[in-house]
Design an enzyme around this catalytic site. Sequence first.
Site, short mmCIF file in Angstrom:
data_model
loop_
_atom_site.label_atom_id
_atom_site.label_comp_id
_atom_site.label_asym_id
_atom_site.label_seq_id
_atom_site.Cartn_x
_atom_site.Cartn_y
_atom_site.Cartn_z
N ASP A 34 0.84 -1.21 0.00
CA ASP A 34 0.00 0.00 0.00
C ASP A 34 0.87 1.25 0.00
O ASP A 34 0.57 2.24 -0.63
CB ASP A 34 -0.85 0.05 1.27
CG ASP A 34 -2.06 -0.84 1.15
OD1 ASP A 34 -2.11 -1.62 0.18
OD2 ASP A 34 -2.94 -0.74 2.03
N GLU A 36 3.93 1.70 -1.17
CA GLU A 36 4.52 1.99 -2.49
C GLU A 36 3.45 2.56 -3.43
O GLU A 36 3.70 3.46 -4.22
CB GLU A 36 5.07 0.72 -3.12
CG GLU A 36 6.27 0.16 -2.41
CD GLU A 36 6.51 -1.26 -2.87
OE1 GLU A 36 7.45 -1.44 -3.65
OE2 GLU A 36 5.76 -2.17 -2.48
N ASP A 38 0.77 4.24 -2.59
CA ASP A 38 0.47 5.62 -2.22
C ASP A 38 1.56 6.58 -2.68
O ASP A 38 1.28 7.73 -3.02
CB ASP A 38 0.24 5.72 -0.71
CG ASP A 38 -1.05 5.02 -0.31
OD1 ASP A 38 -1.95 4.93 -1.17
OD2 ASP A 38 -1.15 4.55 0.83
N SER A 83 -13.67 6.86 -1.69
CA SER A 83 -12.47 6.36 -1.05
C SER A 83 -12.10 7.33 0.08
O SER A 83 -12.84 8.29 0.33
CB SER A 83 -11.40 6.34 -2.12
OG SER A 83 -10.24 5.82 -1.63
N LEU A 84 -10.98 7.10 0.71
CA LEU A 84 -10.55 8.02 1.78
C LEU A 84 -9.21 8.60 1.41
O LEU A 84 -8.38 7.93 0.80
CB LEU A 84 -10.38 7.25 3.09
CG LEU A 84 -11.63 6.87 3.86
CD1 LEU A 84 -11.27 5.92 4.98
CD2 LEU A 84 -12.29 8.12 4.43
N GLU A 113 -11.90 5.40 14.26
CA GLU A 113 -12.24 3.99 14.02
C GLU A 113 -11.01 3.29 13.50
O GLU A 113 -10.11 3.92 12.97
CB GLU A 113 -13.34 3.89 12.95
CG GLU A 113 -14.64 4.50 13.39
CD GLU A 113 -15.58 4.71 12.21
OE1 GLU A 113 -15.43 4.02 11.18
OE2 GLU A 113 -16.46 5.57 12.33
N ASP A 117 -8.84 -4.15 7.17
CA ASP A 117 -8.28 -4.49 5.87
C ASP A 117 -9.07 -5.66 5.28
O ASP A 117 -8.86 -6.81 5.62
CB ASP A 117 -6.81 -4.88 6.05
CG ASP A 117 -6.01 -4.57 4.82
OD1 ASP A 117 -6.58 -3.99 3.89
OD2 ASP A 117 -4.81 -4.91 4.80
N ARG A 136 -18.03 -2.33 -3.66
CA ARG A 136 -17.74 -0.94 -3.99
C ARG A 136 -17.73 -0.71 -5.50
O ARG A 136 -18.17 0.32 -5.99
CB ARG A 136 -16.40 -0.51 -3.39
CG ARG A 136 -16.13 0.94 -3.70
CD ARG A 136 -15.09 1.54 -2.80
NE ARG A 136 -13.76 1.19 -3.23
CZ ARG A 136 -12.68 1.90 -2.92
NH1 ARG A 136 -12.81 2.98 -2.18
NH2 ARG A 136 -11.49 1.54 -3.32
N TYR A 225 -19.13 0.42 9.61
CA TYR A 225 -18.56 1.73 9.91
C TYR A 225 -19.37 2.92 9.39
O TYR A 225 -18.95 4.06 9.49
CB TYR A 225 -17.11 1.83 9.40
CG TYR A 225 -16.91 1.52 7.93
CD1 TYR A 225 -17.41 2.33 6.94
CD2 TYR A 225 -16.17 0.39 7.56
CE1 TYR A 225 -17.20 2.05 5.60
CE2 TYR A 225 -15.95 0.11 6.21
CZ TYR A 225 -16.47 0.94 5.24
OH TYR A 225 -16.27 0.66 3.93
N LYS A 288 -12.97 10.64 11.48
CA LYS A 288 -14.13 11.25 10.82
C LYS A 288 -14.69 12.38 11.67
O LYS A 288 -14.73 12.25 12.91
CB LYS A 288 -15.25 10.20 10.64
CG LYS A 288 -14.87 9.04 9.75
CD LYS A 288 -15.94 7.96 9.74
CE LYS A 288 -15.46 6.78 8.92
NZ LYS A 288 -16.31 5.60 9.07
N LYS A 312 -2.54 5.83 7.93
CA LYS A 312 -2.17 4.44 7.74
C LYS A 312 -0.87 4.09 8.46
O LYS A 312 0.08 4.87 8.46
CB LYS A 312 -2.03 4.15 6.24
CG LYS A 312 -3.36 4.37 5.50
CD LYS A 312 -3.79 3.19 4.69
CE LYS A 312 -3.16 3.16 3.36
NZ LYS A 312 -3.68 2.17 2.46
N CYS A 406 18.43 -21.79 -17.80
CA CYS A 406 17.86 -22.47 -16.64
C CYS A 406 18.99 -22.90 -15.69
O CYS A 406 19.96 -23.54 -16.13
CB CYS A 406 17.06 -23.68 -17.08
SG CYS A 406 16.46 -24.65 -15.70
N CYS A 424 11.43 -22.27 -18.05
CA CYS A 424 12.35 -23.17 -18.74
C CYS A 424 11.52 -24.11 -19.62
O CYS A 424 10.66 -24.83 -19.12
CB CYS A 424 13.14 -23.97 -17.71
SG CYS A 424 13.99 -25.37 -18.46
N CYS A 430 14.23 -31.33 -17.52
CA CYS A 430 14.70 -30.44 -16.45
C CYS A 430 14.30 -31.07 -15.10
O CYS A 430 13.10 -31.27 -14.83
CB CYS A 430 14.07 -29.06 -16.65
SG CYS A 430 14.53 -27.87 -15.41
#
Length: 669
Positions: A34, A36, A38, A83-84, A113, A117, A136, A225, A288, A312, A406, A424, A430
């Site tokens: 998350d 990265e 953001d 979204s937030l 709150e 996840d 959503r 929520y 909120k 976060k 390989c 491969c 193999c």
Amino acid sequence: MKQSEAKARINKLRREIEEHNHRYYVLNQSLISDFEYDILLNELSTLEKTFPEFIIDGSPTGTVGSDITNEFEQYEHRYPMLSLDNTYSEEELREFDARIKKATSESIEYVCELKFDGASISITYKNGVLFRAITRGDGNKGDDVTLNIKTIKNIPQKITNKTIPVEFVIRGEIVMTRAVFNKLNDERIKAELHPFANPRNTAAGTLKLLDPRIVASRPLECLVYFLLAEELPHDNHFDNLKEASGWGFSVPDSIRLCRNIDEVFQFISYWESEREKLPYDIDGVVVKVNSLSLQEELGFTAKSPRWAIAYKYKAEEASTMLLSVTFQVGRTGTVTPVANLEPVLLSGSTVKRATLHNADQIALLDLHLNDMVYVEKGGEIIPKIIGVDHSFRNETSKKIEFISNCPECGTPLIKNEGEANHFCPNYLHCPPQLKGRIEHFISRKAMGIDGLGEETIDLLFSNNLIRNFSDLYDLRLEQLVTLERLGEKSASNILKSIKKSIETPYHKVLFALGIRHVGETVAKTITGRFRTIDDLINADPEQLTSVREIGPKIAASIVAYFADKENLEIINRLKSNGIKFSDDKETRLTGNSLHDKIIIISGLFHKYSRDEYKEMIEKNGGKNATSVSGNTTFILAGENMGQSKKEKAKELGVPLINEIEFLKMIGED
Ligand code: IVH
């Protein structure tokens, strides 16, 4: 930055973010954390602010990632699902507080709150009865997953409380506890299935399953929520949630009313350390504004409300040195790069290795040997490298290059257009692929040969007793008993089990061959159409792709498999040992699993004809009826089923079962 550079960077970021959105919301399989994600979104948003001439409608900065899959009916949200705004910094949270304070002279209350996840859901109730549950989606419309939601025990289906509005919407997060997730994964590992990555993906994926019975078998929970209605019982968010709790919804006890931003910070730091003790994963805290009139005054941006923000927590990470990168070859020949690290303590365990996924990921990180890397252990099972600390890089350190041959057999690797992984192609010789294919052949869902584990396969392989799975049928007791660690009893059990596997039905045998892209379902479809292996061997790509579930990729793989003489030899040897290479449907599809069930057949089918399905219903103890009524157990629903039947079924709550699910019910597994 020059305008032209900014334009190119903006376009690249948009494409990347859209790809990550798709991976996260649709495939439930993200490549980056998350954090990265953001960072990418922030960079795009900053560039759009500096170069507003490049702002376009539909940019990821102004839209919500979509989870729509086209497998469910879609409905509009009465109130868009936004979204937030996210932040990882205390400073930005203080700025949020300052913005709110500017809008009012009255004292402000915040509701804090936990940010669960999972996957968000919006459930509409009419006259106290659960009417419809929608994901959503793209924020404006989402997938109708009502039947799945009805299997969740902590969501009331009927509310008799007098204070409920005639129509209201409940929003919450669908989550899976870590305990349920771990149990599910233990079972999957035992059944030789791939374990799921984390509770979030598993909850989101489960919500989108087409069979509510499987959903019911994986207990989910809904943590509420938000309450929405034309007329709400109270003028503030906190009391509305408490009211909803009184109606039977699970509103987490953790919610707190805070009188100022310092109390908000106390809440944040309390849960940062306590979150490990929660039964669910959280990734932050949502703050909120409590007053609904102030919320209204503050309003929304295109993407999120101005009266709320998510703070976060960063996933736990550590930095350590990259010692080397090794490349592992899996059963199907896929090559996975693995980073070997200087051991480092992370979330209570020592990490020595981390996955690097594929060549793109290595290039994206611009990884060099002896780099100091950041390792993160989010919900994932295997830790991953999320970044490189460039300030520590030694000028002379060698760039990590993806291998071209390989590591096990030296064959040049292949990467197909549009696929992320190298593989491969030497599947016949193999070693890990050979061993892997034998392991697959004997597995429970394939030939189901007991008593032969990975270790015994290794033993047989290193003693040159087997090279491919057809050799299993030539094994003799005197060969096995001479091997160390194998007593006479277990040796004879192995041989018994190998002998018994001769009875395995054709569709499982076909799956057991391990043809690339021919999984269990495809194998069943194929054996439904090509009743003998010779029919299949002789089929051309056109005949293959005329079967609905077989696309050009699968067809090409089947043709290539049978074009190989060594494969045909293996099949011939299996045949001469009595392995079934034709469909014997008569015995397979007879039983009593539909006893007393009243079933309607409607629509078009692909695997069998309507008459064949009718016969199967009767042979399995069920009754075939023609009109939908309160007595109907379910509808065996094909494509384009009649609209009136569909509506009637919905009205009476009669479930629709597709042909694959139906065949599973009568034991075609
Ligand atoms: S409020 C307009 N509260 O986070 C308000 N969301 O990025 C939007 N989430 O899609 C949602 N816990 O799935 C809210 N306590 C909480 C939440 C929460 C988790 C999720 C939700 C939403 C996403 C927003």
